[in-house]
Design a protein around this motif. Structure first.
Motif, PDB file in Angstrom:
ATOM      1  N   GLU A 127      40.532  13.157  28.409  1.00  0.00           N
ATOM      2  CA  GLU A 127      39.876  13.565  27.069  1.00  0.00           C
ATOM      3  C   GLU A 127      40.466  14.864  26.480  1.00  0.00           C
ATOM      4  O   GLU A 127      40.999  15.726  27.210  1.00  0.00           O
ATOM      5  CB  GLU A 127      38.143  14.117  27.294  1.00  0.00           C
ATOM      6  N   ALA A 146      41.974   2.531  22.072  1.00  0.00           N
ATOM      7  CA  ALA A 146      41.265   3.632  21.212  1.00  0.00           C
ATOM      8  C   ALA A 146      39.773   3.546  21.731  1.00  0.00           C
ATOM      9  O   ALA A 146      39.021   4.427  21.959  1.00  0.00           O
ATOM     10  CB  ALA A 146      41.326   3.524  19.929  1.00  0.00           C
ATOM     11  N   SER A 150      37.684   6.890  23.715  1.00  0.00           N
ATOM     12  CA  SER A 150      36.937   7.351  22.598  1.00  0.00           C
ATOM     13  C   SER A 150      36.976   8.985  22.394  1.00  0.00           C
ATOM     14  O   SER A 150      36.816   9.425  21.455  1.00  0.00           O
ATOM     15  CB  SER A 150      35.363   6.995  22.781  1.00  0.00           C
ATOM     16  N   GLU A 151      37.224   9.709  23.553  1.00  0.00           N
ATOM     17  CA  GLU A 151      37.194  11.027  23.514  1.00  0.00           C
ATOM     18  C   GLU A 151      38.925  11.734  23.349  1.00  0.00           C
ATOM     19  O   GLU A 151      39.399  12.790  23.494  1.00  0.00           O
ATOM     20  CB  GLU A 151      36.606  12.032  24.817  1.00  0.00           C
ATOM     21  N   THR A 152      39.717  10.777  23.196  1.00  0.00           N
ATOM     22  CA  THR A 152      41.087  10.864  23.005  1.00  0.00           C
ATOM     23  C   THR A 152      41.378  10.754  21.517  1.00  0.00           C
ATOM     24  O   THR A 152      41.117   9.741  21.013  1.00  0.00           O
ATOM     25  CB  THR A 152      42.153   9.961  23.927  1.00  0.00           C
ATOM     26  N   SER A 153      42.462  11.279  20.968  1.00  0.00           N
ATOM     27  CA  SER A 153      43.014  11.103  19.768  1.00  0.00           C
ATOM     28  C   SER A 153      44.142  10.374  19.957  1.00  0.00           C
ATOM     29  O   SER A 153      45.262  10.808  20.635  1.00  0.00           O
ATOM     30  CB  SER A 153      43.259  12.338  19.162  1.00  0.00           C
ATOM     31  N   ASN A 178      38.778   7.476  15.990  1.00  0.00           N
ATOM     32  CA  ASN A 178      39.715   8.358  16.756  1.00  0.00           C
ATOM     33  C   ASN A 178      41.124   8.081  16.456  1.00  0.00           C
ATOM     34  O   ASN A 178      42.022   8.279  17.525  1.00  0.00           O
ATOM     35  CB  ASN A 178      39.417   8.667  18.315  1.00  0.00           C
TER      36      ASN A 178
END
Length: 359
Positions: A127, A146, A150-153, A178
């Motif tokens: 994350e 993606a 979901s907490e990764t860009s 994201n």
């Protein structure tokens, strides 16, 4: 050395648009410290202040206003030039073996969804990390990785602007928020050294004439101790029952065509040495085999018919034009490939997934 460089003009123009150094740094894919350094460098070269800082806001000095107005005009002219050059380059990438048709977009999405569990059960990053997806195409893999992270860009790039537009639509349709998209050349990425925590590349190296050079450029924008993940296929791993001489010829026809265009349809087996030559360490490669028989009806349709055989059918006219295979052999081969999904048949293909580190 010139006092003013293009990067300085972009810096000034971006700050004018977004208002703060932090937002400008994000927009330019720079760290805030790197952007501040560029600003100080410019002010030292010009021996004048560009901004006053008033209550945490940046206010242009008289010199800064002159530079701001000139930057806008110059960058507009450069953007127009880049657009014209990109149009020329887009004509060149029409040689991409599978083309950019709507039919190919559907095939890529069928491929991604039908084997996502096989390829992506371990496509996960921590994350808060920033991941570059190099060669995102129409977003068929983007929307899978993606959504899983979901907490990764993600910053997803591709050389084809038309593919980028399709990818944006696909992501918006899935309500995925994201991912940022950027049109970029994998051999000359517009990011500073060590900008990304991780890099993801899927079905890209097979199309490149210089895959090692591409990996070296990707390594440049990867931070120390960051990781790279690569997925590629290997047409030499294709086996099926009932066996068919013409079906094997049809598969080999694509291998030959891709080689003529400077690519390598069997690159999956070469991931370890290519990564090693590019200077990566801790390389681990795992085969991801797709095996299909009557007990897997979703793969009969999704992989054999809509992915693999559709891919061979899609390059028919070009392999015939190159004289690589006779039409009767190709037609018979495609029919036999479809036949492996019609009860009693089996089909086997191996993808390779590699992970490595930058040290």
């Amino acid at each position: 050395m010139s006092f003013i460089e293009i990067k300085h003009l972009k810096l000034i123009d971006t700050i004018e648009k977004v208002g703060t150094l932090k937002k400008a740094a994000d927009k330019l894919y720079l760290t805030q410290s790197a952007l501040s350094h560029q600003l100080k460098e410019l002010e030292m070269r010009l021996e004048t202040r560009i901004f006053h800082r008033v209550k945490n806001k940046l206010v242009f000095t008289p010199s800064g206003k002159e530079l701001r107005d000139a930057s806008k005009e110059i960058l507009e002219r450069i953007e127009m030039l880049e657009y014209k050059i990109h149009e020329i380059n887009e004509d060149n990438i029409k040689d991409y073996i599978h083309g950019y048709s709507d039919e190919e977009t559907i095939r890529l999405n069928d491929q991604a969804s039908s084997i996502s569990e096989i390829l992506h059960w371990d496509s996960k990053w921590e994350e808060g990390s920033l991941v570059l997806e190099a060669g995102c195409g129409v977003g068929s893999q983007t929307k899978i990785i993606a959504a899983m992270n979901s907490e990764t860009s993600f910053v997803s790039v591709d050389f084809s602007s038309s593919s980028i537009e399709k990818a944006k639509i696909a992501i918006e349709k899935e309500n995925i928020g994201n991912v940022r998209f950027h049109c970029a050349d994998i051999f000359e990425l517009p990011f500073e050294d060590g900008y990304f925590d991780h890099i993801f590349v899927c079905f890209v190296l097979e199309h490149l004439t210089r895959p090692t050079d591409a990996l070296k450029e990707l390594k440049r924008v990867l931070r120390t101790n960051g990781t790279i993940t690569i997925i590629e296929g290997d047409h030499g791993s294709t086996y099926f029952y009932p066996d068919s001489k013409n079906a094997r010829k049809a598969v080999q026809a694509q291998v030959i065509l891709q080689e003529k265009k400077g690519g390598n349809a069997n690159i999956g087996r070469e991931l370890y040495p290519i990564l090693d030559n590019a200077g990566f360490t801790g390389i681990k490669v795992s085969p991801r085999q797709v095996y299909v028989d009557d007990s897997k009806p979703e793969l009969l349709e999704g992989f054999i018919k809509n992915t693999f055989t559709a891919m061979i059918r899609g390059i028919s006219e070009e392999v015939l034009a190159h004289g690589i295979i006779e039409r009767n052999e190709l037609d018979s081969g495609i029919e036999d490939l479809y036949g492996t999904s019609n009860g009693g048949g089996t089909f086997c293909y191996t993808f390779f997934k590699a992970k490595a580190n930058k040290t």
